[in-house]
Design a protein around this motif. Structure first.
Motif, PDB file in Angstrom:
ATOM      1  N   CYS A  98      54.623  46.998 -17.112  1.00 38.72           N
ATOM      2  CA  CYS A  98      53.760  47.966 -17.782  1.00 38.72           C
ATOM      3  C   CYS A  98      54.050  48.054 -19.279  1.00 38.72           C
ATOM      4  CB  CYS A  98      53.936  49.340 -17.154  1.00 38.72           C
ATOM      5  SG  CYS A  98      55.596  49.989 -17.388  1.00 38.72           S
ATOM      6  N   CYS A 136      53.021  52.480 -12.673  1.00 37.48           N
ATOM      7  CA  CYS A 136      53.619  51.148 -12.647  1.00 37.48           C
ATOM      8  C   CYS A 136      54.392  50.957 -11.334  1.00 37.48           C
ATOM      9  CB  CYS A 136      54.569  50.998 -13.830  1.00 37.48           C
ATOM     10  SG  CYS A 136      55.546  49.484 -13.785  1.00 37.48           S
ATOM     11  N   CYS A 139      58.266  50.940 -12.289  1.00 32.58           N
ATOM     12  CA  CYS A 139      59.010  52.041 -12.895  1.00 32.58           C
ATOM     13  C   CYS A 139      58.181  53.321 -12.991  1.00 32.58           C
ATOM     14  CB  CYS A 139      59.510  51.639 -14.289  1.00 32.58           C
ATOM     15  SG  CYS A 139      58.171  51.488 -15.484  1.00 32.58           S
TER      16      CYS A 139
HETATM   17 ZN    ZN Z   1      56.862  49.611 -15.556  1.00 30.67          ZN
END
Ligand code: ZN
Length: 158
Positions: A98, A136, A139
């Motif tokens: 991301c 994402c 994360c």
């Molecule tokens: Zn990420």
């Protein structure tokens, strides 16, 4: 009376009142002193500021209280040392999925012309695509109502 820097630091980082919160502060500070093994009040104050920072980065949703900091004292240090990517609790600038945004674009879908719009002679624009984002998969935070991680990966690979 000599200034107790550690006491002041703990009150400051947790936003606790010196007077009404004195009992709680002293109790937590005793635990922190024991846990850290730092005798010097000034050095301990410094350490309290650092741990409070890691605590906030690791657990942004959890209120930072004197007791919570004492309880997680060792843990925040361990977690903060961990290389990024192992936990989804803090923003990850290294994330290649991301780019650190914590959200990814999963689809571009054209707006739908509803029956009501059709009846009124309105046609949805074919060029103004809706961008749909999802957390994402590596994360991002858990967000209710968004695709799960596996689904997000699938959507991204399209
Ligand atoms: Zn990420």
């Amino acid at each position: 009376m000599e200034r107790d820097y550690a006491f002041e630091a703990l009150a400051e980082v947790t936003g606790t009142d010196w007077n009404t919160g004195r009992g709680e502060l002293n109790k937590a500070l005793a635990l922190i002193r024991e846990e850290s093994g730092i005798e010097d009040s000034y050095l301990l104050a410094d350490e309290i500021h650092m741990r409070a920072k890691s605590y906030r980065a690791l657990m942004p949703e959890v209120m930072l209280t004197p007791n919570a900091l004492a309880k997680h004292w060792t843990r925040v240090k361990v977690e903060a040392k961990r290389p990024s990517g192992g936990t989804n609790l803090h923003s990850n600038r290294e994330c290649t999925t991301c780019g650190g945004d914590r959200f990814v674009l999963v689809s571009m879908r054209p707006p739908v012309t509803s029956a009501w719009m059709r009846e009124h002679g309105i046609e949805a624009s074919k060029t103004d695509l809706h961008e749909e984002y999802a957390p994402c998969p590596d994360c991002g935070p858990e967000v209710v109502g968004t695709p799960d991680r596996a689904k997000t990966r699938e959507l991204m690979s399209r």
